[in-house]
Design a protein around this motif. Structure first.
Motif, PDB file in Angstrom:
ATOM      1  N   UNK A   1       2.685  -7.840 -15.291  1.00 34.02           N
ATOM      2  CA  UNK A   1       3.012  -6.458 -15.628  1.00 34.02           C
ATOM      3  C   UNK A   1       4.451  -6.132 -15.245  1.00 34.02           C
ATOM      4  N   UNK A   2       4.886  -6.581 -14.062  1.00 32.02           N
ATOM      5  CA  UNK A   2       6.264  -6.334 -13.646  1.00 32.02           C
ATOM      6  C   UNK A   2       7.251  -6.955 -14.631  1.00 32.02           C
TER       7      UNK A   2
ATOM      8  N   UNK B   1      14.814  -8.511  -8.518  1.00 34.41           N
ATOM      9  CA  UNK B   1      14.674  -9.018  -7.151  1.00 34.41           C
ATOM     10  C   UNK B   1      13.220  -8.974  -6.695  1.00 34.41           C
ATOM     11  N   UNK B   2      12.543  -7.866  -6.983  1.00 31.77           N
ATOM     12  CA  UNK B   2      11.142  -7.714  -6.582  1.00 31.77           C
ATOM     13  C   UNK B   2      10.264  -8.753  -7.268  1.00 31.77           C
TER      14      UNK B   2
ATOM     15  N   UNK C   1       0.583 -10.210   0.297  1.00 30.69           N
ATOM     16  CA  UNK C   1       1.396 -10.229  -0.914  1.00 30.69           C
ATOM     17  C   UNK C   1       0.694  -9.508  -2.060  1.00 30.69           C
ATOM     18  N   UNK C   2      -0.619  -9.652  -2.154  1.00 32.03           N
ATOM     19  CA  UNK C   2      -1.376  -8.982  -3.208  1.00 32.03           C
ATOM     20  C   UNK C   2      -1.267  -7.465  -3.083  1.00 32.03           C
TER      21      UNK C   2
ATOM     22  N   UNK D   1       3.951  -2.462  -6.031  1.00 31.66           N
ATOM     23  CA  UNK D   1       5.102  -2.567  -6.937  1.00 31.66           C
ATOM     24  C   UNK D   1       4.677  -2.415  -8.392  1.00 31.66           C
ATOM     25  N   UNK D   2       3.456  -2.853  -8.685  1.00 35.64           N
ATOM     26  CA  UNK D   2       2.932  -2.702 -10.039  1.00 35.64           C
ATOM     27  C   UNK D   2       2.818  -1.227 -10.404  1.00 35.64           C
ATOM     28  N   UNK D   3       2.344  -0.419  -9.469  1.00 39.37           N
ATOM     29  CA  UNK D   3       2.236   1.021  -9.712  1.00 39.37           C
ATOM     30  C   UNK D   3       3.622   1.634  -9.876  1.00 39.37           C
TER      31      UNK D   3
END
Length: 375
Positions: free
Chosen positions: A18-19, A66-67, A104-105, A111-113
């Motif tokens: 998704x990112x 970067x993320x 990490x999950x 970050x996905x949100x």
């Protein structure tokens, strides 16, 4: 590899996909080169507004790249550690890597949100208004509970909260309150909170201890960016001044410093009563521009939804969430179905689960609409 660990890895891979999709990872390096070339233009800062917007867009892209790459790299490292530990029979290395994957999950999901916050004004600061509904003291108390909930939420995010105006209830609570909340993606996070919020509880103000239902409305709209021009005809605005007062009539001003602005064509009313009259006029005008901008954004969204038969129950003026404190405890979002029995946590500002679900639903709806349009 344990099934639970594989499930965690699958969740991280899904977040990475998704990112990558949201920033178009394949073209990102080329777009970064273009940004760098434009920044080197010596004439860029002759237009400060354009330069600042360009720098913001470049930094957003750099942060996204970067993320994504950092998460992908950490995922690969932990998978390699698990394979190494299993091959050598080192359970300690495997356990450490599995714990790293779980952390990490959670990070990837957050970050996905954040990646969903890419709307036109999502990155802006926001205004938040709360108004008690019908029901007298009960609704005024509910409005004050909502105000506390959102202030707590904002503080947990590290946002700055500034009260713009407040009107106290006659016996308890507040009739209305308006805040400016400042921080990255403040509007993007809070925009899904606009609507009617319903409370069910045993009333502390009822001597018979009966159950009461109260309603209060929340309205969220973005602070207008300096680069967004909103023209207002002065003849369309009526300005009234009045004396403001604190709770219980305390601290009454001796001058008419509070300002109420009414936009006659739309009927929009904004107030500011926490500063001098000069400052209140500027604050109220900024709020009025933001309300008009939000109205335009909402019109665009409603037009798209009507065109593509999208659901329309999440708009302003409709009940979006129920908070039940008696006879059982539950908070349920009526748009997404997300619910929890942790009512204390929610009323203390734990709102991200509801906001994230609504953001994801909105993005899914837009994707379906885009697919229909292409078809």
């Amino acid at each position: 590899m344990r099934a639970e660990t594989q499930t965690t890895i699958d969740a991280i891979v899904k977040s990475l996909a998704l990112l990558a999709q949201r920033m178009d990872r394949e073209t990102a390096p080329h777009r970064l080169e273009e940004f760098n070339a434009m920044i080197e233009d010596p004439d860029l800062w002759s237009d400060p507004g354009r330069a600042q917007a360009l720098m913001r867009d470049r930094q957003r892209l750099v942060d996204q790249m970067t993320t994504h790459d950092a998460i992908a790299r950490e995922l690969a490292d932990n998978r390699d550690l698990i394979e190494l530990g299993e091959a050598e029979g080192d359970t300690e290395i495997v356990a450490e890597a599995e714990a790293g994957l779980k952390r990490l999950a959670e990070h990837a999901a957050a970050k996905e949100v954040e990646a969903l916050l890419d709307g036109e004004a999502d990155g802006n600061d926001t205004f938040l208004e709360i108004n008690a509904g019908a029901g007298g003291t009960e609704s005024c108390d509910w409005a004050s509970m909502l105000a506390r909930m959102y202030v707590r939420w904002a503080e947990k995010k590290g946002y700055d909260v500034e009260m713009m105006s407040q009107s106290a209830g006659e016996e308890a609570g507040i009739r209305s309150v308006s805040y400016r909340i400042s921080g990255p993606n403040a509007y993007g996070w809070l925009k899904s909170e606009s609507g009617v919020h319903r409370l069910v509880r045993i009333s502390p103000y009822d001597s018979a201890a009966r159950r009461h239902t109260s309603f209060s409305s929340v309205w969220v709209y973005p602070v207008v960016d300096e680069n967004i021009e909103i023209e207002i005809n002065p003849s369309d605005v009526r300005i009234d001044t009045y004396r403001s007062s604190g709770a219980g009539g305390q601290h009454v001003n001796t001058t008419d410093s509070a300002v109420r602005m009414t936009h006659i064509p739309t009927g929009i009313v904004v107030t500011s009563s926490e500063k001098s009259q000069h400052q209140n006029r500027a604050i109220a005008m900024a709020a009025l521009k933001s309300r008009l901008y939000e109205m335009e954004l909402r019109k665009r969204t409603e037009a798209i939804e009507a065109q593509h038969d999208a659901k329309g129950d999440a708009g302003w003026g409709n009940q979006i969430r129920s908070y039940v404190l008696q006879p059982y405890q539950m908070v349920k979002d009526l748009r997404t179905g997300v619910e929890t029995s942790d009512t204390d946590g929610v009323l203390n500002g734990d709102l991200d689960r509801f906001m994230a679900a609504t953001l994801a639903q909105d993005v899914a709806g837009k994707s379906r609409a885009d697919s229909r349009a292409e078809a």
